[in-house]
Design a protein around this motif. Structure first.
Motif, mmCIF file in Angstrom:
data_model
loop_
_atom_site.group_PDB
_atom_site.id
_atom_site.type_symbol
_atom_site.label_atom_id
_atom_site.label_comp_id
_atom_site.label_asym_id
_atom_site.label_seq_id
_atom_site.Cartn_x
_atom_site.Cartn_y
_atom_site.Cartn_z
ATOM 1 N N ASP A 191 0.852 -1.192 0.000
ATOM 2 C CA ASP A 191 0.000 0.000 0.000
ATOM 3 C C ASP A 191 0.885 1.239 0.000
ATOM 4 N N ALA A 192 0.248 2.381 -0.141
ATOM 5 C CA ALA A 192 0.928 3.673 -0.043
ATOM 6 C C ALA A 192 0.465 4.357 1.223
ATOM 7 N N ARG A 193 1.277 5.266 1.709
ATOM 8 C CA ARG A 193 0.892 6.071 2.868
ATOM 9 C C ARG A 193 1.526 7.443 2.746
ATOM 10 N N LYS A 194 0.952 8.371 3.475
ATOM 11 C CA LYS A 194 1.509 9.720 3.511
ATOM 12 C C LYS A 194 2.692 9.747 4.476
ATOM 13 N N ARG A 195 3.656 10.571 4.153
ATOM 14 C CA ARG A 195 4.803 10.722 5.050
ATOM 15 C C ARG A 195 4.336 11.251 6.409
ATOM 16 N N ILE A 196 3.483 12.271 6.377
ATOM 17 C CA ILE A 196 2.901 12.836 7.596
ATOM 18 C C ILE A 196 1.384 12.707 7.467
ATOM 19 N N PRO A 197 0.778 11.777 8.209
ATOM 20 C CA PRO A 197 -0.668 11.544 8.073
ATOM 21 C C PRO A 197 -1.498 12.742 8.539
ATOM 22 N N THR A 238 -6.813 6.959 8.531
ATOM 23 C CA THR A 238 -6.868 5.636 9.157
ATOM 24 C C THR A 238 -5.849 4.653 8.582
ATOM 25 N N THR A 239 -5.004 5.112 7.673
ATOM 26 C CA THR A 239 -4.068 4.213 6.996
ATOM 27 C C THR A 239 -3.144 3.495 7.975
ATOM 28 N N THR A 258 -5.013 0.913 9.926
ATOM 29 C CA THR A 258 -5.326 -0.212 9.034
ATOM 30 C C THR A 258 -4.107 -1.115 8.887
ATOM 31 N N HIS A 259 -2.951 -0.529 8.647
ATOM 32 C CA HIS A 259 -1.721 -1.302 8.493
ATOM 33 C C HIS A 259 -1.389 -2.055 9.782
ATOM 34 N N ASP A 260 -1.598 -1.401 10.920
ATOM 35 C CA ASP A 260 -1.343 -2.073 12.204
ATOM 36 C C ASP A 260 -2.270 -3.268 12.402
ATOM 37 N N ARG A 261 -3.549 -3.117 12.041
ATOM 38 C CA ARG A 261 -4.496 -4.244 12.161
ATOM 39 C C ARG A 261 -4.066 -5.407 11.272
ATOM 40 N N LEU A 262 -3.637 -5.085 10.066
ATOM 41 C CA LEU A 262 -3.180 -6.138 9.159
ATOM 42 C C LEU A 262 -1.935 -6.832 9.705
ATOM 43 N N ARG A 263 -1.007 -6.054 10.259
ATOM 44 C CA ARG A 263 0.188 -6.651 10.876
ATOM 45 C C ARG A 263 -0.194 -7.565 12.039
ATOM 46 N N ASP A 264 -1.161 -7.129 12.847
ATOM 47 C CA ASP A 264 -1.616 -7.941 13.974
ATOM 48 C C ASP A 264 -2.185 -9.283 13.515
ATOM 49 N N SER A 281 -19.190 -9.656 2.766
ATOM 50 C CA SER A 281 -20.167 -9.433 3.831
ATOM 51 C C SER A 281 -20.725 -8.024 3.722
ATOM 52 N N MET A 282 -21.873 -7.835 4.298
ATOM 53 C CA MET A 282 -22.516 -6.526 4.307
ATOM 54 C C MET A 282 -22.136 -5.826 5.607
ATOM 55 N N SER A 283 -22.033 -4.507 5.537
ATOM 56 C CA SER A 283 -21.692 -3.746 6.733
ATOM 57 C C SER A 283 -22.416 -2.419 6.707
ATOM 58 N N SER A 284 -22.253 -1.680 7.762
ATOM 59 C CA SER A 284 -22.865 -0.362 7.859
ATOM 60 C C SER A 284 -22.171 0.594 6.905
ATOM 61 N N PRO A 285 -22.915 1.456 6.215
ATOM 62 C CA PRO A 285 -22.285 2.440 5.340
ATOM 63 C C PRO A 285 -21.414 3.428 6.112
ATOM 64 N N ASN A 286 -21.526 3.450 7.425
ATOM 65 C CA ASN A 286 -20.728 4.364 8.228
ATOM 66 C C ASN A 286 -19.345 3.820 8.545
ATOM 67 N N ASP A 287 -19.073 2.567 8.210
ATOM 68 C CA ASP A 287 -17.733 2.001 8.458
ATOM 69 C C ASP A 287 -16.717 2.762 7.644
ATOM 70 N N ASP A 288 -15.491 2.829 8.158
ATOM 71 C CA ASP A 288 -14.477 3.678 7.545
ATOM 72 C C ASP A 288 -13.807 3.080 6.315
ATOM 73 N N MET A 289 -13.809 1.793 6.113
ATOM 74 C CA MET A 289 -13.107 1.195 4.988
ATOM 75 C C MET A 289 -14.002 0.165 4.306
#
Length: 186
Positions: free
Chosen positions: A56-62, A67-68, A71-77, A174-182
């Motif tokens: 993935d890509a990320r900003k140098r200074i978020p 939430t990038t 997100t990356h931390d969750r994937l690493r976990d 799966s279906m989710s709430s439209p309010n979810d961030d990703m």
């Protein structure tokens, strides 16, 4: 029927083009989600998973609210190895464009093939840019499987793959709430 003997291809590495999959899932609707962990389990099946990478890509200074990193931390976990390039470019329409990510995925896939770390590479992206890398990995004696969302799956990418999967035809959406961030679950 296939020419390949299944049991001789037991060591698998998964290479996920995160932004490609994230944007592809958005085409399916705002309330559709994809569990990358479950997808990886299904694609690997009973074979031995040697490694699973997310590119993935990320900003140098978020920015505040970005939430990038989370997100990356969750994937690493979950056990994914996340390779994030500091290479986000914003288009005038407000859409994100990433640089260097496809090349990073292709280099990693080719390097591991040449070092004989796997028998099968699974590329999760329907991007035609990966066709030359897929062909070089196959020339090194490896098998390459490709998985993508049907509506954005490039025909050349399908033809290059030894096996291809249509993610939206698999029982993992799966279906989710439209309010979810990703649009992708972790």
């Amino acid at each position: 029927m296939t020419l390949f003997t299944e049991y001789s291809y037991s060591r698998v590495m998964v290479f996920i083009d995160y932004r490609n999959i994230y944007e592809s899932v958005k085409f399916l609707g705002d309330d559709v989600r994809l569990d990358l962990y479950r997808l990886t389990q299904i694609l690997v099946g009973s074979r031995d998973l040697v490694g699973a990478y997310v590119f993935d890509a990320r900003k140098r200074i978020p920015d505040k609210g970005d939430t990038t990193l989370a997100t990356h931390d969750r994937l690493r976990d979950q056990g994914f190895r996340v390779i994030a390039r500091e290479s986000i470019v914003f288009r005038t329409e407000g859409q994100i464009e990433q640089k260097e990510v496809d090349v990073s995925l292709a280099c990693e896939m080719l390097e591991h093939a040449l070092l004989n770390h796997y028998d099968v590479a699974i590329v999760v992206s329907g991007d035609r840019d990966f066709v030359p890398a897929i062909q070089r990995v196959q020339a090194a004696g490896k098998r390459v499987e490709v998985a993508a969302i049907e509506s954005v799956y490039n025909d050349e990418c399908k033809r290059a793959a030894d096996v291809y999967y249509l993610i939206d035809k698999m029982p993992i959406m799966s279906m989710s709430s439209p309010n979810d961030d990703m649009g992708v679950d972790y």
